[in-house]
Design a protein around this motif. Structure first.
Motif, PDB file in Angstrom:
ATOM      1  N   ILE A  98     -10.510 109.083  50.706  1.00  0.00           N
ATOM      2  CA  ILE A  98     -10.996 109.731  49.482  1.00  0.00           C
ATOM      3  C   ILE A  98     -10.688 108.806  48.309  1.00  0.00           C
ATOM      4  O   ILE A  98      -9.523 108.435  48.096  1.00  0.00           O
ATOM      5  CB  ILE A  98     -10.266 111.078  49.247  1.00  0.00           C
ATOM      6  CG1 ILE A  98     -10.488 112.027  50.429  1.00  0.00           C
ATOM      7  CG2 ILE A  98     -10.724 111.717  47.930  1.00  0.00           C
ATOM      8  CD1 ILE A  98      -9.618 113.288  50.379  1.00  0.00           C
ATOM      9  N   ALA A  99     -11.714 108.438  47.545  1.00  0.00           N
ATOM     10  CA  ALA A  99     -11.470 107.672  46.321  1.00  0.00           C
ATOM     11  C   ALA A  99     -11.242 108.675  45.194  1.00  0.00           C
ATOM     12  O   ALA A  99     -12.093 109.532  44.952  1.00  0.00           O
ATOM     13  CB  ALA A  99     -12.660 106.771  46.002  1.00  0.00           C
ATOM     14  N   ALA A 100     -10.093 108.579  44.536  1.00  0.00           N
ATOM     15  CA  ALA A 100      -9.822 109.391  43.351  1.00  0.00           C
ATOM     16  C   ALA A 100     -10.076 108.476  42.160  1.00  0.00           C
ATOM     17  O   ALA A 100      -9.220 107.661  41.784  1.00  0.00           O
ATOM     18  CB  ALA A 100      -8.397 109.912  43.369  1.00  0.00           C
ATOM     19  N   VAL A 101     -11.260 108.579  41.585  1.00  0.00           N
ATOM     20  CA  VAL A 101     -11.731 107.608  40.593  1.00  0.00           C
ATOM     21  C   VAL A 101     -11.301 108.062  39.198  1.00  0.00           C
ATOM     22  O   VAL A 101     -11.901 108.953  38.595  1.00  0.00           O
ATOM     23  CB  VAL A 101     -13.266 107.437  40.693  1.00  0.00           C
ATOM     24  CG1 VAL A 101     -13.759 106.444  39.635  1.00  0.00           C
ATOM     25  CG2 VAL A 101     -13.663 106.978  42.087  1.00  0.00           C
ATOM     26  N   ASN A 102     -10.244 107.436  38.703  1.00  0.00           N
ATOM     27  CA  ASN A 102      -9.558 107.914  37.501  1.00  0.00           C
ATOM     28  C   ASN A 102      -9.966 107.166  36.236  1.00  0.00           C
ATOM     29  O   ASN A 102      -9.177 107.076  35.308  1.00  0.00           O
ATOM     30  CB  ASN A 102      -8.041 107.773  37.708  1.00  0.00           C
ATOM     31  CG  ASN A 102      -7.653 106.370  38.116  1.00  0.00           C
ATOM     32  OD1 ASN A 102      -8.206 105.828  39.059  1.00  0.00           O
ATOM     33  ND2 ASN A 102      -6.724 105.750  37.399  1.00  0.00           N
ATOM     34  N   GLY A 103     -11.165 106.614  36.198  1.00  0.00           N
ATOM     35  CA  GLY A 103     -11.606 105.896  34.998  1.00  0.00           C
ATOM     36  C   GLY A 103     -12.712 104.921  35.365  1.00  0.00           C
ATOM     37  O   GLY A 103     -13.554 105.234  36.226  1.00  0.00           O
ATOM     38  N   PHE A 104     -12.682 103.724  34.775  1.00  0.00           N
ATOM     39  CA  PHE A 104     -13.751 102.750  35.049  1.00  0.00           C
ATOM     40  C   PHE A 104     -13.867 102.420  36.541  1.00  0.00           C
ATOM     41  O   PHE A 104     -12.870 102.092  37.193  1.00  0.00           O
ATOM     42  CB  PHE A 104     -13.475 101.442  34.296  1.00  0.00           C
ATOM     43  CG  PHE A 104     -13.605 101.565  32.803  1.00  0.00           C
ATOM     44  CD1 PHE A 104     -14.835 101.852  32.216  1.00  0.00           C
ATOM     45  CD2 PHE A 104     -12.501 101.377  31.981  1.00  0.00           C
ATOM     46  CE1 PHE A 104     -14.957 101.962  30.838  1.00  0.00           C
ATOM     47  CE2 PHE A 104     -12.612 101.484  30.595  1.00  0.00           C
ATOM     48  CZ  PHE A 104     -13.841 101.789  30.023  1.00  0.00           C
ATOM     49  N   ALA A 105     -15.073 102.520  37.038  1.00  0.00           N
ATOM     50  CA  ALA A 105     -15.369 102.081  38.415  1.00  0.00           C
ATOM     51  C   ALA A 105     -16.600 101.194  38.307  1.00  0.00           C
ATOM     52  O   ALA A 105     -17.732 101.621  38.544  1.00  0.00           O
ATOM     53  CB  ALA A 105     -15.627 103.279  39.316  1.00  0.00           C
ATOM     54  N   LEU A 106     -16.353  99.971  37.893  1.00  0.00           N
ATOM     55  CA  LEU A 106     -17.452  99.054  37.595  1.00  0.00           C
ATOM     56  C   LEU A 106     -17.508  97.926  38.622  1.00  0.00           C
ATOM     57  O   LEU A 106     -16.464  97.457  39.093  1.00  0.00           O
ATOM     58  CB  LEU A 106     -17.255  98.462  36.192  1.00  0.00           C
ATOM     59  CG  LEU A 106     -17.178  99.515  35.068  1.00  0.00           C
ATOM     60  CD1 LEU A 106     -16.875  98.845  33.725  1.00  0.00           C
ATOM     61  CD2 LEU A 106     -18.469 100.320  34.979  1.00  0.00           C
ATOM     62  N   GLY A 107     -18.704  97.486  38.952  1.00  0.00           N
ATOM     63  CA  GLY A 107     -18.858  96.385  39.891  1.00  0.00           C
ATOM     64  C   GLY A 107     -18.077  96.657  41.164  1.00  0.00           C
ATOM     65  O   GLY A 107     -18.301  97.659  41.848  1.00  0.00           O
ATOM     66  N   GLY A 108     -17.118  95.761  41.450  1.00  0.00           N
ATOM     67  CA  GLY A 108     -16.291  95.923  42.645  1.00  0.00           C
ATOM     68  C   GLY A 108     -15.546  97.257  42.679  1.00  0.00           C
ATOM     69  O   GLY A 108     -15.173  97.729  43.756  1.00  0.00           O
ATOM     70  N   GLY A 109     -15.347  97.874  41.520  1.00  0.00           N
ATOM     71  CA  GLY A 109     -14.680  99.180  41.477  1.00  0.00           C
ATOM     72  C   GLY A 109     -15.582 100.282  41.999  1.00  0.00           C
ATOM     73  O   GLY A 109     -15.167 101.143  42.779  1.00  0.00           O
ATOM     74  N   CYS A 110     -16.842 100.232  41.575  1.00  0.00           N
ATOM     75  CA  CYS A 110     -17.822 101.186  42.106  1.00  0.00           C
ATOM     76  C   CYS A 110     -17.976 100.922  43.606  1.00  0.00           C
ATOM     77  O   CYS A 110     -18.037 101.854  44.418  1.00  0.00           O
ATOM     78  CB  CYS A 110     -19.151 100.981  41.369  1.00  0.00           C
ATOM     79  SG  CYS A 110     -20.422 102.174  41.796  1.00  0.00           S
ATOM     80  N   GLU A 111     -17.970  99.635  43.962  1.00  0.00           N
ATOM     81  CA  GLU A 111     -18.196  99.259  45.362  1.00  0.00           C
ATOM     82  C   GLU A 111     -17.045  99.699  46.267  1.00  0.00           C
ATOM     83  O   GLU A 111     -17.274 100.171  47.385  1.00  0.00           O
ATOM     84  CB  GLU A 111     -18.423  97.735  45.447  1.00  0.00           C
ATOM     85  CG  GLU A 111     -19.762  97.337  44.831  1.00  0.00           C
ATOM     86  CD  GLU A 111     -19.928  95.842  44.615  1.00  0.00           C
ATOM     87  OE1 GLU A 111     -18.983  95.193  44.118  1.00  0.00           O
ATOM     88  OE2 GLU A 111     -20.998  95.312  44.951  1.00  0.00           O
ATOM     89  N   ILE A 112     -15.807  99.587  45.805  1.00  0.00           N
ATOM     90  CA  ILE A 112     -14.709 100.016  46.674  1.00  0.00           C
ATOM     91  C   ILE A 112     -14.726 101.544  46.809  1.00  0.00           C
ATOM     92  O   ILE A 112     -14.447 102.085  47.877  1.00  0.00           O
ATOM     93  CB  ILE A 112     -13.327  99.464  46.218  1.00  0.00           C
ATOM     94  CG1 ILE A 112     -12.324  99.558  47.368  1.00  0.00           C
ATOM     95  CG2 ILE A 112     -12.792 100.154  44.978  1.00  0.00           C
ATOM     96  CD1 ILE A 112     -11.004  98.829  47.124  1.00  0.00           C
ATOM     97  N   SER A 113     -15.119 102.228  45.730  1.00  0.00           N
ATOM     98  CA  SER A 113     -15.195 103.694  45.846  1.00  0.00           C
ATOM     99  C   SER A 113     -16.274 104.094  46.853  1.00  0.00           C
ATOM    100  O   SER A 113     -16.117 105.069  47.582  1.00  0.00           O
ATOM    101  CB  SER A 113     -15.450 104.343  44.476  1.00  0.00           C
ATOM    102  OG  SER A 113     -16.820 104.314  44.117  1.00  0.00           O
ATOM    103  N   MET A 114     -17.357 103.324  46.894  1.00  0.00           N
ATOM    104  CA  MET A 114     -18.440 103.653  47.831  1.00  0.00           C
ATOM    105  C   MET A 114     -18.080 103.316  49.277  1.00  0.00           C
ATOM    106  O   MET A 114     -18.768 103.740  50.200  1.00  0.00           O
ATOM    107  CB  MET A 114     -19.725 102.917  47.437  1.00  0.00           C
ATOM    108  CG  MET A 114     -20.309 103.406  46.125  1.00  0.00           C
ATOM    109  SD  MET A 114     -21.966 102.791  45.806  1.00  0.00           S
ATOM    110  CE  MET A 114     -21.697 101.042  45.549  1.00  0.00           C
ATOM    111  N   SER A 115     -17.008 102.564  49.467  1.00  0.00           N
ATOM    112  CA  SER A 115     -16.553 102.266  50.831  1.00  0.00           C
ATOM    113  C   SER A 115     -15.648 103.373  51.344  1.00  0.00           C
ATOM    114  O   SER A 115     -15.223 103.331  52.505  1.00  0.00           O
ATOM    115  CB  SER A 115     -15.808 100.931  50.852  1.00  0.00           C
ATOM    116  OG  SER A 115     -16.643  99.924  50.325  1.00  0.00           O
ATOM    117  N   CYS A 116     -15.320 104.326  50.480  1.00  0.00           N
ATOM    118  CA  CYS A 116     -14.550 105.490  50.905  1.00  0.00           C
ATOM    119  C   CYS A 116     -15.520 106.579  51.359  1.00  0.00           C
ATOM    120  O   CYS A 116     -16.694 106.586  50.993  1.00  0.00           O
ATOM    121  CB  CYS A 116     -13.678 106.000  49.756  1.00  0.00           C
ATOM    122  SG  CYS A 116     -12.373 104.831  49.290  1.00  0.00           S
ATOM    123  N   ASP A 117     -15.010 107.537  52.125  1.00  0.00           N
ATOM    124  CA  ASP A 117     -15.877 108.594  52.642  1.00  0.00           C
ATOM    125  C   ASP A 117     -16.312 109.560  51.549  1.00  0.00           C
ATOM    126  O   ASP A 117     -17.432 110.066  51.554  1.00  0.00           O
ATOM    127  CB  ASP A 117     -15.127 109.394  53.722  1.00  0.00           C
ATOM    128  CG  ASP A 117     -14.841 108.552  54.945  1.00  0.00           C
ATOM    129  OD1 ASP A 117     -15.786 107.915  55.449  1.00  0.00           O
ATOM    130  OD2 ASP A 117     -13.675 108.514  55.388  1.00  0.00           O
TER     131      ASP A 117
END
Ligand code: HXC
Length: 257
Positions: A98-117
């Protein structure tokens, strides 16, 4: 580890990317440390993994632009591969993430969150793939996973325009499962992880594998993937206990495997 902390609470692991000076941006060292932590997770006793960023401003502000700025073509490709290998390890990690996205999720940040279920985010979260504004393409899976998650049209719009979207829009297009006030985000992620951890581990893992592998093949092959996953659960202690409990009108007191 300099940039990653890893803690466990019961059956739940919590991996925190902690590089606040660069808004938790991913340089080679951070990627290497994430890789090491994933390899070290005690899969016997961990049933769900939460990934988050330190602080209340940024989840991950992308790959490290300073590090990338002087790369050659070959080095750029190798950097992309390094991230892709780690993110693929995360995507195919045996337990739910589970990605708990606590702010900016840009570029590689958005990408790592999308690698979570599953993605849960805070109200101040911002998602985007700003790469073309830096003269590069997304490189840690963004051209592939974003289209699979939100459809090719929306993914192309986000990537070509390099426009960021806020939490409510991310929810509207299905990029995140739910939005919470910042102060409640981690607890919400822990609650969801605990719900997952209550269920039969073999069945949860087999479900994840079947969903992931089925999405990569056509439906005729996909249902065979499911049949194998389904079959693999039988004769397990948990399958016997789960079904016996139902038939006896009781509840399983803690699944084992
Ligand atoms: C390196 C970064 C960084 C990044 C922020 N920082 N993002 N360093 N790489 N991706 C650093 C800043 O340089 C600054 O350091 C400090 O973090 C604080 O950032 P500020 O910009 O001062 O903060 P703020 O004004 O609040 O703006 C926040 C922001 C902005 C909107 C998130 O930092 C930003 O646009 N960052 C870049 C986002 C981005 O383009 N990400 C995609 C990268 S490409 P100093 O030392 O000045 O205090 C990518 C490709 C992936 O991810 C695939 C690779 C193969």
């Amino acid at each position: 580890m300099e940039f990653i902390t890893y803690e466990t609470e019961g059956f739940v692991g919590i991996l925190t990317i902690n590089r606040p000076k660069a808004l938790n941006a991913l340089n080679s060292q951070v990627l290497g440390e994430i890789d090491e932590v994933l390899d070290a997770v005690d899969l016997e006793n961990t049933r769900a993994l939460i990934l988050t960023g330190a602080g209340d401003k940024s989840f991950v502000a992308g790959a490290d632009i300073a590090e990338m700025s002087t790369l050659t073509k070959a080095e750029g490709e190798a950097f992309g591969k390094k991230g892709n290998d780690v993110f693929r390890k995360l995507e195919t990690f045996p337990i739910p993430t589970i990605a708990a996205v606590n702010g900016f999720a840009l570029g590689g940040g958005c990408e790592i969150s999308m690698s979570c279920d599953i993605r849960l985010c805070a109200e101040n979260a911002v998602f985007g793939q700003p790469e073309v504004g830096l003269g590069i393409t997304p490189g840690f899976g963004g051209t592939q996973r974003l289209a699979r998650l939100v459809g090719a049209g929306k993914a192309k719009e986000m990537i070509y325009t390099a426009f960021n979207i806020k939490a409510d829009e991310a929810y509207r297009i299905g990029l995140v499962n739910a939005v919470y006030p910042q102060a409640e985000l981690l607890d919400a992620a822990k609650k969801m992880a605990a719900k997952i951890a209550k269920n039969a581990p073999i069945a949860v893992r087999a479900s994840k594998k079947a969903i992931n592998e089925g999405l990569d093949v056509d439906m005729d092959q996909a249902i065979v993937v499911e049949e194998k996953a389904f079959g693999s659960c039988f004769e397990s202690e948990d399958q016997r206990a789960g079904m016996e409990a139902f038939l006896n009108k009781t509840k399983v007191d803690g699944f084992k495997n």
